[in-house]
Design a protein around this motif. Structure first.
Motif, PDB file in Angstrom:
ATOM      1  N   GLU A  99      -8.774 -31.906   5.126  1.00 60.97           N
ATOM      2  CA  GLU A  99      -9.955 -31.923   5.988  1.00 60.97           C
ATOM      3  C   GLU A  99     -11.208 -32.191   5.174  1.00 60.97           C
ATOM      4  N   THR A 100     -12.269 -32.641   5.862  1.00 65.74           N
ATOM      5  CA  THR A 100     -13.502 -33.090   5.214  1.00 65.74           C
ATOM      6  C   THR A 100     -14.680 -32.230   5.651  1.00 65.74           C
ATOM      7  N   PRO A 101     -15.526 -31.790   4.718  1.00 67.03           N
ATOM      8  CA  PRO A 101     -16.693 -30.996   5.097  1.00 67.03           C
ATOM      9  C   PRO A 101     -17.717 -31.849   5.845  1.00 67.03           C
ATOM     10  N   GLU A 102     -18.302 -31.261   6.878  1.00 68.23           N
ATOM     11  CA  GLU A 102     -19.282 -31.977   7.687  1.00 68.23           C
ATOM     12  C   GLU A 102     -20.679 -31.375   7.583  1.00 68.23           C
ATOM     13  N   GLU A 103     -20.769 -30.049   7.484  1.00 68.84           N
ATOM     14  CA  GLU A 103     -22.068 -29.382   7.534  1.00 68.84           C
ATOM     15  C   GLU A 103     -21.972 -28.069   6.758  1.00 68.84           C
ATOM     16  N   ILE A 111     -28.533 -20.695 -12.106  1.00 65.52           N
ATOM     17  CA  ILE A 111     -27.839 -20.139 -10.947  1.00 65.52           C
ATOM     18  C   ILE A 111     -26.462 -19.653 -11.390  1.00 65.52           C
ATOM     19  N   ASP A 112     -26.075 -18.455 -10.965  1.00 65.85           N
ATOM     20  CA  ASP A 112     -24.742 -17.969 -11.314  1.00 65.85           C
ATOM     21  C   ASP A 112     -23.991 -17.382 -10.120  1.00 65.85           C
ATOM     22  N   ASN A 113     -24.524 -17.573  -8.910  1.00 67.52           N
ATOM     23  CA  ASN A 113     -23.863 -17.026  -7.723  1.00 67.52           C
ATOM     24  C   ASN A 113     -24.163 -17.938  -6.535  1.00 67.52           C
ATOM     25  N   VAL A 114     -23.116 -18.454  -5.892  1.00 67.88           N
ATOM     26  CA  VAL A 114     -23.277 -19.383  -4.769  1.00 67.88           C
ATOM     27  C   VAL A 114     -22.375 -18.944  -3.622  1.00 67.88           C
ATOM     28  N   MET A 115     -22.954 -18.843  -2.433  1.00 66.45           N
ATOM     29  CA  MET A 115     -22.199 -18.543  -1.218  1.00 66.45           C
ATOM     30  C   MET A 115     -22.483 -19.621  -0.192  1.00 66.45           C
ATOM     31  N   CYS A 116     -21.450 -19.979   0.578  1.00 69.99           N
ATOM     32  CA  CYS A 116     -21.614 -21.081   1.524  1.00 69.99           C
ATOM     33  C   CYS A 116     -20.730 -20.881   2.746  1.00 69.99           C
ATOM     34  N   MET A 117     -21.275 -21.234   3.911  1.00 76.35           N
ATOM     35  CA  MET A 117     -20.478 -21.399   5.128  1.00 76.35           C
ATOM     36  C   MET A 117     -20.393 -22.890   5.398  1.00 76.35           C
ATOM     37  N   ALA A 118     -19.224 -23.348   5.794  1.00 82.51           N
ATOM     38  CA  ALA A 118     -19.031 -24.788   5.972  1.00 82.51           C
ATOM     39  C   ALA A 118     -18.210 -25.083   7.214  1.00 82.51           C
ATOM     40  N   HIS A 119     -18.651 -26.101   7.953  1.00 80.90           N
ATOM     41  CA  HIS A 119     -17.860 -26.664   9.049  1.00 80.90           C
ATOM     42  C   HIS A 119     -17.123 -27.886   8.515  1.00 80.90           C
ATOM     43  N   TYR A 120     -15.813 -27.896   8.698  1.00 79.37           N
ATOM     44  CA  TYR A 120     -14.981 -29.030   8.300  1.00 79.37           C
ATOM     45  C   TYR A 120     -14.486 -29.750   9.559  1.00 79.37           C
ATOM     46  N   THR A 121     -13.879 -30.897   9.353  1.00 78.12           N
ATOM     47  CA  THR A 121     -13.305 -31.649  10.458  1.00 78.12           C
ATOM     48  C   THR A 121     -12.235 -30.827  11.171  1.00 78.12           C
ATOM     49  N   GLU A 149     -29.050 -28.484  -1.616  1.00 80.00           N
ATOM     50  CA  GLU A 149     -30.190 -28.805  -0.752  1.00 80.00           C
ATOM     51  C   GLU A 149     -30.331 -27.766   0.356  1.00 80.00           C
ATOM     52  N   SER A 150     -29.224 -27.291   0.884  1.00 76.94           N
ATOM     53  CA  SER A 150     -29.274 -26.246   1.897  1.00 76.94           C
ATOM     54  C   SER A 150     -29.917 -24.981   1.345  1.00 76.94           C
ATOM     55  N   ALA A 151     -29.521 -24.595   0.125  1.00 79.94           N
ATOM     56  CA  ALA A 151     -30.113 -23.408  -0.486  1.00 79.94           C
ATOM     57  C   ALA A 151     -31.606 -23.594  -0.728  1.00 79.94           C
ATOM     58  N   ARG A 152     -31.996 -24.803  -1.120  1.00 77.44           N
ATOM     59  CA  ARG A 152     -33.413 -25.068  -1.390  1.00 77.44           C
ATOM     60  C   ARG A 152     -34.243 -25.019  -0.113  1.00 77.44           C
ATOM     61  N   THR A 153     -33.730 -25.577   0.979  1.00 76.60           N
ATOM     62  CA  THR A 153     -34.497 -25.684   2.225  1.00 76.60           C
ATOM     63  C   THR A 153     -34.203 -24.552   3.201  1.00 76.60           C
ATOM     64  N   ARG A 154     -33.198 -23.730   2.888  1.00 76.65           N
ATOM     65  CA  ARG A 154     -32.773 -22.635   3.781  1.00 76.65           C
ATOM     66  C   ARG A 154     -32.418 -23.179   5.166  1.00 76.65           C
ATOM     67  N   SER A 155     -31.613 -24.218   5.160  1.00 73.21           N
ATOM     68  CA  SER A 155     -31.254 -24.878   6.427  1.00 73.21           C
ATOM     69  C   SER A 155     -29.842 -25.450   6.340  1.00 73.21           C
ATOM     70  N   TRP A 156     -29.235 -25.696   7.511  1.00 69.67           N
ATOM     71  CA  TRP A 156     -27.960 -26.404   7.548  1.00 69.67           C
ATOM     72  C   TRP A 156     -28.187 -27.835   7.069  1.00 69.67           C
ATOM     73  N   GLN A 157     -27.227 -28.327   6.292  1.00 75.99           N
ATOM     74  CA  GLN A 157     -27.306 -29.690   5.781  1.00 75.99           C
ATOM     75  C   GLN A 157     -26.018 -30.443   6.113  1.00 75.99           C
ATOM     76  N   THR A 158     -26.188 -31.682   6.554  1.00 74.76           N
ATOM     77  CA  THR A 158     -25.041 -32.549   6.797  1.00 74.76           C
ATOM     78  C   THR A 158     -24.544 -33.115   5.476  1.00 74.76           C
ATOM     79  N   VAL A 159     -23.228 -33.144   5.317  1.00 80.68           N
ATOM     80  CA  VAL A 159     -22.619 -33.746   4.120  1.00 80.68           C
ATOM     81  C   VAL A 159     -22.424 -35.233   4.428  1.00 80.68           C
TER      82      VAL A 159
END
Length: 390
Positions: free
Chosen positions: A222-226, A241-251, A377-387
């Motif tokens: 599957e491919t990440p979308e957002e 940076i030493d800690n990254v958390m992410c929520m992702a919508h995939y296909t 970019e999502s972390a920088r803008t505090r917003s959902w980003q499209t891949v």
């Protein structure tokens, strides 16, 4: 996935393939691992190298590995020029920010290339590499070693056969403690210098995040979308940076949570993947890699390993150098990947044509960097980003 040119003739799979290293000296984090793994199944031999730009480290490494002095070079360029008719491939093991130059130069010189992940530090650099590869119709593969574990390959087969039903969610993490722990004397470990410099993309994403993209892709296709991500510094080195958390919508409505860290005390290397579907779930943990924990839709639990009667991938001879009950580990997983590389490279060199889904090329690496850049970019803008894939 590697697509190779075709012409008459084919190398025997037992043909010994000669490789040279650029980077990977005795002071590196990955050199010895690649050296051991590449030779474990008798498919490769390291014949030459520019292992380090530090003369003493370069020669020390050559001596330890039995490389004759006349095949040790001061620069990668010298190696590429003088070994042209003697090597079947070049392995690039320099620090990630220094991959692009040697990879492109090797491809332009006509060498097949094996590169330690991450292929490059930015999607722009990978596009340059991909262009060089396409121009030469060259062979390029990137080593993501965790896909070499037999039970990960078994999990992939379980997913492909639909035994978990339709996949609904994946939770994947890779916590480590290296930037937060202390030594016995109260000091803290100091990592390699290049790991203490971030660019537009945090170095931890190149170091750990690429593995998690690769694992989700390998298991599901599957491919990440957002994405929505946060990045922070929790350990001793506030400059990175030493800690990254992410929520992702995939296909296909697959939802994923992704966490990687170097500030997670108590975790040496906590790579864990949990896959959930409508028909069951499964969990694999790198610190206990021999076992795959599975649950069916009735909540029944089973624990399978290489000796289980219902496995179809992990019971193959190639994954059982010694009988189950005597655990395989990191080196063996890496060696499994090198055996796949040997198969692909032998066929490429013979011109017989070869496609394998156990190898990963420039396009796969590019997709990973585009995902990680969208997360930054999502972390920088505090917003959902499209891949946005290229």
């Amino acid at each position: 996935m590697i697509h190779c040119k075709t012409f008459e003739g084919m190398l025997e799979m037992s043909t010994l393939l000669n490789i040279g290293f650029i980077g990977g000296g005795a002071n590196s984090a990955v050199g010895k691992t690649h050296f051991i793994a590449s030779q474990m199944d008798g498919r490769f031999r390291v014949r030459a190298g520019c292992f380090s730009l530090l003369g003493d480290v370069n020669m020390q490494t050559a001596k330890e590995w039995g490389i004759p002095p006349d095949r040790v070079y001061e620069t990668g360029a010298d190696l590429l020029q003088k070994e042209k008719d003697h090597l079947d491939a070049i392995v690039v093991l320099t620090p990630t920010p220094n991959h692009t130059g040697p990879v492109i130069e090797a491809l332009q010189s006509g060498y097949p290339v094996i590169c330690e992940k991450a292929l490059a530090s930015s999607s722009a650099d990978i596009l340059s590499i991909r262009q060089a590869q396409m121009k030469q119709n060259g062979f390029l593969t990137v080593t993501y070693n965790y896909t070499g574990y037999p039970m990960i390959r078994e999990l992939r087969q379980i997913i492909r056969e639909g035994k978990l039903g339709k996949l609904t969610q994946i939770h994947i993490e890779m916590p480590q403690e290296g930037f937060a722990r202390f030594n016995r004397d109260g000091s803290f470990p100091v990592p390699q210098e290049w790991r203490l410099h971030d660019t537009a993309l945090p170095t931890i994403s190149l170091d750990l995040g690429t593995h998690l993209h690769n694992m989700i892709d390998f298991l599901t296709g599957e491919t990440p979308e957002e994405v929505m991500a946060i990045q922070s510094s929790k350990g001793h080195f506030s400059e990175v940076i030493d800690n990254v958390m992410c929520m992702a919508h995939y296909t296909h409505s697959l939802e994923c949570s992704i966490w990687y860290s170097k500030a997670a005390l108590g975790y040496r290397n906590g790579l864990r993947v949990r896959v959930f579907g409508t028909g069951g779930s499964a969990e694999w943990y790198q610190m206990d890699p021999e076992f795959l924990l599975c649950f069916d839709a009735m909540g029944r639990k089973s624990l399978i390993d290489r000796a289980s009667t219902d496995v179809t991938i992990a019971n193959a001879d190639r994954y059982n150098r010694f009988k189950p009950g005597h655990p395989d580990g990191f080196f063996e997983a890496f060696a499994n990947l090198y055996s796949d590389i040997a198969d692909g490279l032998a066929n490429y060199l013979s011109g017989s044509g070869y496609v394998t889904d156990y190898l990963f090329g420039a396009q796969h690496a590019l997709e990973g960097l585009l995902l990680l850049e969208a997360m930054a970019e999502s972390a920088r803008t505090r917003s959902w980003q499209t891949v946005k894939f290229i």
